[in-house]
Write an enzyme that holds these catalytic residues in place. Sequence first.
Site, PDB file in Angstrom:
ATOM      1  N   HIS A 152       9.620  72.831  23.285  1.00 26.36           N
ATOM      2  CA  HIS A 152       9.696  71.528  23.928  1.00 26.36           C
ATOM      3  C   HIS A 152       9.268  70.454  22.937  1.00 26.36           C
ATOM      4  O   HIS A 152       8.318  70.641  22.177  1.00 26.36           O
ATOM      5  CB  HIS A 152       8.775  71.479  25.160  1.00 26.36           C
ATOM      6  CG  HIS A 152       9.389  72.097  26.370  1.00 26.36           C
ATOM      7  ND1 HIS A 152       9.019  71.765  27.648  1.00 26.36           N
ATOM      8  CD2 HIS A 152      10.353  73.039  26.495  1.00 26.36           C
ATOM      9  CE1 HIS A 152       9.735  72.478  28.519  1.00 26.36           C
ATOM     10  NE2 HIS A 152      10.543  73.252  27.834  1.00 26.36           N
ATOM     11  N   PRO A 181      -6.409  71.799  33.964  1.00 25.48           N
ATOM     12  CA  PRO A 181      -5.152  72.207  33.331  1.00 25.48           C
ATOM     13  C   PRO A 181      -4.206  71.066  32.980  1.00 25.48           C
ATOM     14  O   PRO A 181      -3.188  71.311  32.336  1.00 25.48           O
ATOM     15  CB  PRO A 181      -4.528  73.126  34.382  1.00 25.48           C
ATOM     16  CG  PRO A 181      -5.098  72.657  35.688  1.00 25.48           C
ATOM     17  CD  PRO A 181      -6.489  72.209  35.380  1.00 25.48           C
ATOM     18  N   TYR A 232      -1.773  66.308  22.723  1.00 23.48           N
ATOM     19  CA  TYR A 232      -1.037  67.293  23.529  1.00 23.48           C
ATOM     20  C   TYR A 232      -0.521  68.431  22.651  1.00 23.48           C
ATOM     21  O   TYR A 232      -0.605  69.612  23.020  1.00 23.48           O
ATOM     22  CB  TYR A 232       0.126  66.611  24.249  1.00 23.48           C
ATOM     23  CG  TYR A 232       0.702  67.426  25.394  1.00 23.48           C
ATOM     24  CD1 TYR A 232       0.341  67.160  26.706  1.00 23.48           C
ATOM     25  CD2 TYR A 232       1.608  68.470  25.168  1.00 23.48           C
ATOM     26  CE1 TYR A 232       0.848  67.893  27.765  1.00 23.48           C
ATOM     27  CE2 TYR A 232       2.121  69.207  26.218  1.00 23.48           C
ATOM     28  CZ  TYR A 232       1.739  68.922  27.511  1.00 23.48           C
ATOM     29  OH  TYR A 232       2.254  69.677  28.547  1.00 23.48           O
TER      30      TYR A 232
END
Length: 392
Positions: A72, A295, A387
């Site tokens: 991704h 999460p 991220y």
Amino acid sequence: MHTTVGIVGGGPAGLLLARLLHNAGVDSVVLERRDRAYVEQRQRAGILEQATVDALRSAGAGQRMDREGMPHHGIELRFGRRAHRVDFPSLSGGRGVMVYAQTEVVKDLIALQLADGGPLLFDAEVRSVEGADGDSPAIRYVHEGREQTLTCAYVIGCDGFHGVVRHALPASLRTAYERTYPYSWLGILAEAPPVYEELIYAHSERGFALASMRSASVTRLYLQVPNDTDPASWSDARIWDELDARFALDADPRWRLERGPVTSKAVLPMRSHVTEPMSHGRLFLAGDAAHIVPPTGAKGLNLAAADVIVLARALIEWRRTGSTELLDAYSDTCLRRVWRAEHFSHFMTTTLHAAPAQSPFETRLQLSQLERVASSPHAAAELAENYTGLSL
């Protein structure tokens, strides 16, 4: 038994550490209290940072991940009924992430360990760790109905938040930092194609929603719900309707998720926790035994992998040269990354979720922050860099 490194916990952290050590000629024994079937079915994280992907490849555990995993290159943020994509490579120096479920990572590492690694004992319940201050600590455990002892040069606790090893650190030296959140996630697995080619994080007045995936035919979806929610109180139809409402777009009012049978449903509480220090004497903590993150930032598995990468380097250096310099620095080295990940996970969580009794002022602050990410390359780069994972 005696070994160089005794590893308590056969999850991804313990198994990856065992593999990295095996490849460097350092022997270890892994003790896992659950049976193999349970360990291989535990539903956990599914987003791997670039450093985690690289570590699995170097450990020889990347072949199936590279065949079946889904690279991704960004995420979509939805807020104010609008969509904005954050492009990772252009903002983070070319890095991305891989969608590959933790269950599959564990299966790959178990297969390698059983094929040519050191002992991996399932149904081995560790009762205590003794002598961490000495030269030969001992792990007391029960396996096949017998009380047994594993002596080793170092003990590594990869046995999670509720494990035994963390409590072997003297209470007088141990400090816990914790925050609990006033909401949980209702998570489902469904036999339906993914909503979108990348993950969608949605902020809405109705609460947070996340669209993820496990494969081209299995989707993973989450809804913010109150703490203590009974998953049985949410029918499949109600879940799908609520997801549609939270992902709604003004630009495409007919946008809907493709529905399918829900095969799994569970409520996940959310908390942040850090135990300091992460080592004492010849005892070291890694993964959830030392820290928990909500999460939202996709950091749990990746923090665990980062811990054991640092620890493997230190143990290999000690074995090669006799120097404990890297081992002595382990806790401080890891905690710098841990607190950065805690901050990012807290930011993502509190920016995207609606707290109970949240005021309109607080909601406007959240939307202002999301607008900042959408309009500022600097703010977007900060999100993308965190991220995809900071350098080890």
